[in-house]
Design a protein around this motif. Structure first.
Motif, PDB file in Angstrom:
ATOM      1  N   ILE A  23      -0.105   7.248  61.553  1.00 18.25           N
ATOM      2  CA  ILE A  23       0.305   5.843  61.607  1.00 18.25           C
ATOM      3  C   ILE A  23       0.481   5.363  63.042  1.00 18.25           C
ATOM      4  CG2 ILE A  23       2.191   4.242  61.070  1.00 18.25           C
ATOM      5  CD1 ILE A  23       2.595   5.865  58.468  1.00 18.25           C
ATOM      6  N   ALA A  24       1.108   6.176  63.883  1.00 16.02           N
ATOM      7  CA  ALA A  24       1.308   5.802  65.288  1.00 16.02           C
ATOM      8  C   ALA A  24      -0.026   5.612  65.996  1.00 16.02           C
ATOM      9  CB  ALA A  24       2.145   6.863  66.000  1.00 16.02           C
ATOM     10  N   SER A  25      -1.001   6.445  65.661  1.00 18.25           N
ATOM     11  CA  SER A  25      -2.339   6.306  66.263  1.00 18.25           C
ATOM     12  C   SER A  25      -2.955   4.972  65.866  1.00 18.25           C
ATOM     13  CB  SER A  25      -3.242   7.458  65.804  1.00 18.25           C
ATOM     14  OG  SER A  25      -2.730   8.707  66.238  1.00 18.25           O
ATOM     15  N   GLY A  26      -2.819   4.623  64.586  1.00 20.73           N
ATOM     16  CA  GLY A  26      -3.362   3.353  64.110  1.00 20.73           C
ATOM     17  C   GLY A  26      -2.694   2.154  64.766  1.00 20.73           C
ATOM     18  N   LEU A  27      -1.370   2.209  64.878  1.00 20.91           N
ATOM     19  CA  LEU A  27      -0.625   1.116  65.510  1.00 20.91           C
ATOM     20  C   LEU A  27      -0.981   0.974  66.980  1.00 20.91           C
ATOM     21  CD1 LEU A  27       2.946   1.640  63.973  1.00 20.91           C
ATOM     22  CD2 LEU A  27       1.295  -0.134  63.385  1.00 20.91           C
ATOM     23  N   ALA A  28      -1.090   2.100  67.671  1.00 21.51           N
ATOM     24  CA  ALA A  28      -1.413   2.073  69.103  1.00 21.51           C
ATOM     25  C   ALA A  28      -2.788   1.477  69.340  1.00 21.51           C
ATOM     26  CB  ALA A  28      -1.347   3.493  69.678  1.00 21.51           C
TER      27      ALA A  28
ATOM     28  N   ILE B 115       6.723  -1.662  73.832  1.00 29.04           N
ATOM     29  CA  ILE B 115       6.426  -2.006  72.457  1.00 29.04           C
ATOM     30  C   ILE B 115       6.926  -0.949  71.472  1.00 29.04           C
ATOM     31  CG2 ILE B 115       4.117  -0.949  72.484  1.00 29.04           C
ATOM     32  CD1 ILE B 115       5.070  -4.239  70.719  1.00 29.04           C
ATOM     33  N   GLY B 116       6.802   0.323  71.852  1.00 27.43           N
ATOM     34  CA  GLY B 116       7.259   1.393  70.970  1.00 27.43           C
ATOM     35  C   GLY B 116       8.761   1.357  70.744  1.00 27.43           C
ATOM     36  N   LYS B 117       9.497   1.115  71.817  1.00 27.13           N
ATOM     37  CA  LYS B 117      10.963   1.026  71.695  1.00 27.13           C
ATOM     38  C   LYS B 117      11.367  -0.236  70.931  1.00 27.13           C
ATOM     39  CE  LYS B 117      11.914   3.710  75.868  1.00 27.13           C
ATOM     40  NZ  LYS B 117      10.490   3.992  76.186  1.00 27.13           N
TER      41      LYS B 117
ATOM     42  N   GLY C 159       8.071   5.391  67.438  1.00 26.86           N
ATOM     43  CA  GLY C 159       8.335   4.522  68.577  1.00 26.86           C
ATOM     44  C   GLY C 159       7.931   5.144  69.896  1.00 26.86           C
ATOM     45  N   LEU C 160       8.271   6.413  70.078  1.00 23.46           N
ATOM     46  CA  LEU C 160       7.945   7.112  71.323  1.00 23.46           C
ATOM     47  C   LEU C 160       6.451   7.389  71.426  1.00 23.46           C
ATOM     48  CD1 LEU C 160      10.912   9.687  71.401  1.00 23.46           C
ATOM     49  CD2 LEU C 160      10.705   7.548  72.684  1.00 23.46           C
ATOM     50  N   LEU C 161       5.844   7.752  70.292  1.00 24.69           N
ATOM     51  CA  LEU C 161       4.429   8.118  70.288  1.00 24.69           C
ATOM     52  C   LEU C 161       3.531   6.915  70.513  1.00 24.69           C
ATOM     53  CD1 LEU C 161       2.548  10.522  69.966  1.00 24.69           C
ATOM     54  CD2 LEU C 161       2.538  10.140  67.492  1.00 24.69           C
ATOM     55  N   VAL C 162       3.894   5.770  69.948  1.00 24.34           N
ATOM     56  CA  VAL C 162       3.095   4.556  70.131  1.00 24.34           C
ATOM     57  C   VAL C 162       2.997   4.191  71.615  1.00 24.34           C
ATOM     58  CG1 VAL C 162       3.102   2.045  69.805  1.00 24.34           C
ATOM     59  CG2 VAL C 162       3.430   3.540  67.847  1.00 24.34           C
ATOM     60  N   ASP C 163       4.124   4.236  72.327  1.00 23.41           N
ATOM     61  CA  ASP C 163       4.117   3.941  73.766  1.00 23.41           C
ATOM     62  C   ASP C 163       3.198   4.901  74.518  1.00 23.41           C
ATOM     63  OD1 ASP C 163       5.773   1.732  73.781  1.00 23.41           O
ATOM     64  OD2 ASP C 163       7.606   2.902  74.049  1.00 23.41           O
ATOM     65  N   LYS C 164       3.291   6.173  74.184  1.00 20.31           N
ATOM     66  CA  LYS C 164       2.489   7.199  74.853  1.00 20.31           C
ATOM     67  C   LYS C 164       1.007   6.985  74.594  1.00 20.31           C
ATOM     68  CE  LYS C 164       1.880  11.082  77.125  1.00 20.31           C
ATOM     69  NZ  LYS C 164       2.172  11.187  78.579  1.00 20.31           N
ATOM     70  N   LEU C 165       0.648   6.718  73.346  1.00 21.39           N
ATOM     71  CA  LEU C 165      -0.757   6.531  72.981  1.00 21.39           C
ATOM     72  C   LEU C 165      -1.336   5.266  73.605  1.00 21.39           C
ATOM     73  CD1 LEU C 165      -0.645   7.600  69.217  1.00 21.39           C
ATOM     74  CD2 LEU C 165      -1.679   8.854  71.113  1.00 21.39           C
ATOM     75  N   ILE C 166      -0.538   4.186  73.626  1.00 24.15           N
ATOM     76  CA  ILE C 166      -1.002   2.939  74.261  1.00 24.15           C
ATOM     77  C   ILE C 166      -1.278   3.179  75.738  1.00 24.15           C
ATOM     78  CG2 ILE C 166      -0.290   0.624  74.998  1.00 24.15           C
ATOM     79  CD1 ILE C 166       1.152   0.313  72.353  1.00 24.15           C
TER      80      ILE C 166
ATOM     81  N   ILE D 235      -2.184   5.970  77.150  1.00 21.02           N
ATOM     82  CA  ILE D 235      -3.411   6.763  77.258  1.00 21.02           C
ATOM     83  C   ILE D 235      -4.640   5.879  77.043  1.00 21.02           C
ATOM     84  CG2 ILE D 235      -4.771   8.607  76.177  1.00 21.02           C
ATOM     85  CD1 ILE D 235      -2.116  10.016  75.526  1.00 21.02           C
ATOM     86  N   ILE D 236      -4.585   5.017  76.011  1.00 24.47           N
ATOM     87  CA  ILE D 236      -5.714   4.131  75.708  1.00 24.47           C
ATOM     88  C   ILE D 236      -5.978   3.165  76.860  1.00 24.47           C
ATOM     89  CG2 ILE D 236      -6.507   2.259  74.207  1.00 24.47           C
ATOM     90  CD1 ILE D 236      -4.974   3.620  71.916  1.00 24.47           C
ATOM     91  N   GLU D 237      -4.908   2.557  77.385  1.00 19.49           N
ATOM     92  CA  GLU D 237      -5.062   1.604  78.491  1.00 19.49           C
ATOM     93  C   GLU D 237      -5.587   2.296  79.750  1.00 19.49           C
ATOM     94  OE1 GLU D 237      -1.213  -0.164  78.827  1.00 19.49           O
ATOM     95  OE2 GLU D 237      -1.643  -1.712  77.316  1.00 19.49           O
ATOM     96  N   LYS D 238      -5.167   3.534  79.966  1.00 17.48           N
ATOM     97  CA  LYS D 238      -5.636   4.294  81.121  1.00 17.48           C
ATOM     98  C   LYS D 238      -7.138   4.552  81.001  1.00 17.48           C
ATOM     99  CE  LYS D 238      -4.838   8.551  83.740  1.00 17.48           C
ATOM    100  NZ  LYS D 238      -4.063   9.828  83.812  1.00 17.48           N
TER     101      LYS D 238
END
Length: 214
Positions: A122-127, A154-156, A189-196, A198-201
């Motif tokens: 789910i976090a991957s999909g949201l990110a 956004i995750g927090k 919440g924590l994972l979404v921030d991390k994945l976003i 990575i994606i933006e990078k």
């Protein structure tokens, strides 16, 4: 509309669709069958569905999103609004198809594994959705608003918004599942921030490579 803009739009909505499918899969095969209300409108829908089973989870999400769409257009903007409308309709549709056509079931009845696997998916999909200025609707819209008008990631923001849903889930499904729901919300919440991040990078690296080539 120029050809380049059409291609970009198709690409963006295809990415949103991928995010929607991941979120729907995580909910229908890990969260819902194990009664894990992992935050968001989807979690709240699980609680409502428990009391009003005649309404499917997908239908409740659809109805809830109608109220939040207006807010997203006014406070965030058209681009986010249109993508979110598409994503939320798609999420309701995909979830109903998984539930009524494929008869979704628990891939694991181990609550710990359900939380970990479901949240990762789910976090991957949201990110994926958030990274291109979209969301799957529901309380994600409220989190996006909080993120836009504050310095909170956004995750927090998702974490703060989802705490209410977790409390409702704990009351409805019991303390044990409430605790697991809380764990799911925190990890999400924590994972979404991390994945976003990575994606933006990765996106910035591609842009730099294209500039160097040109």
């Amino acid at each position: 509309m120029k050809k380049e803009n059409i291609i970009t739009t198709i690409k963006e909505y295809s990415i949103v669709t991928l995010g929607v499918i991941l979120v729907a899969f995580g909910i229908q095969y890990f969260y819902a069958p194990n009664e894990i209300a992992g935050g968001g409108l989807s979690g709240l829908a699980l609680v409502i569905n428990n009391y009003v089973p005649v309404l499917s989870v997908g239908t409740i999400i659809f109805l809830g999103n109608l109220v939040l769409f207006i807010i997203s257009f006014i406070l965030i903007g058209g681009d986010f609004g249109f993508k979110t409308i598409y994503a939320s309709f798609a999420l309701s549709l995909v979830m109903d198809i998984m539930e009524k056509v494929f008869h979704s079931y628990a891939l694991t009845t181990n609550l710990f594994l359900a939380v970990i696997c479901g949240t990762l998916i789910i976090a991957s999909g949201l990110a994926i959705a958030f990274a291109i200025n979209a969301s799957t609707g529901g309380t994600d819209i409220l989190a996006k608003i909080l993120n836009k008008y504050s310095t909170i990631d956004i995750g927090k923001s998702l974490l703060f918004v989802d705490l209410f849903v977790v409390i409702c889930g704990g009351i409805t499904f019991g303390l044990d599942k409430g605790i697991f729901s809380l764990i799911a919300v925190v990890i999400n919440g924590l994972l979404v921030d991390k994945l976003i991040h990575i994606i933006e990078k990765k996106q910035k690296e591609k842009e730099i490579q294209l500039e160097n080539v040109s």
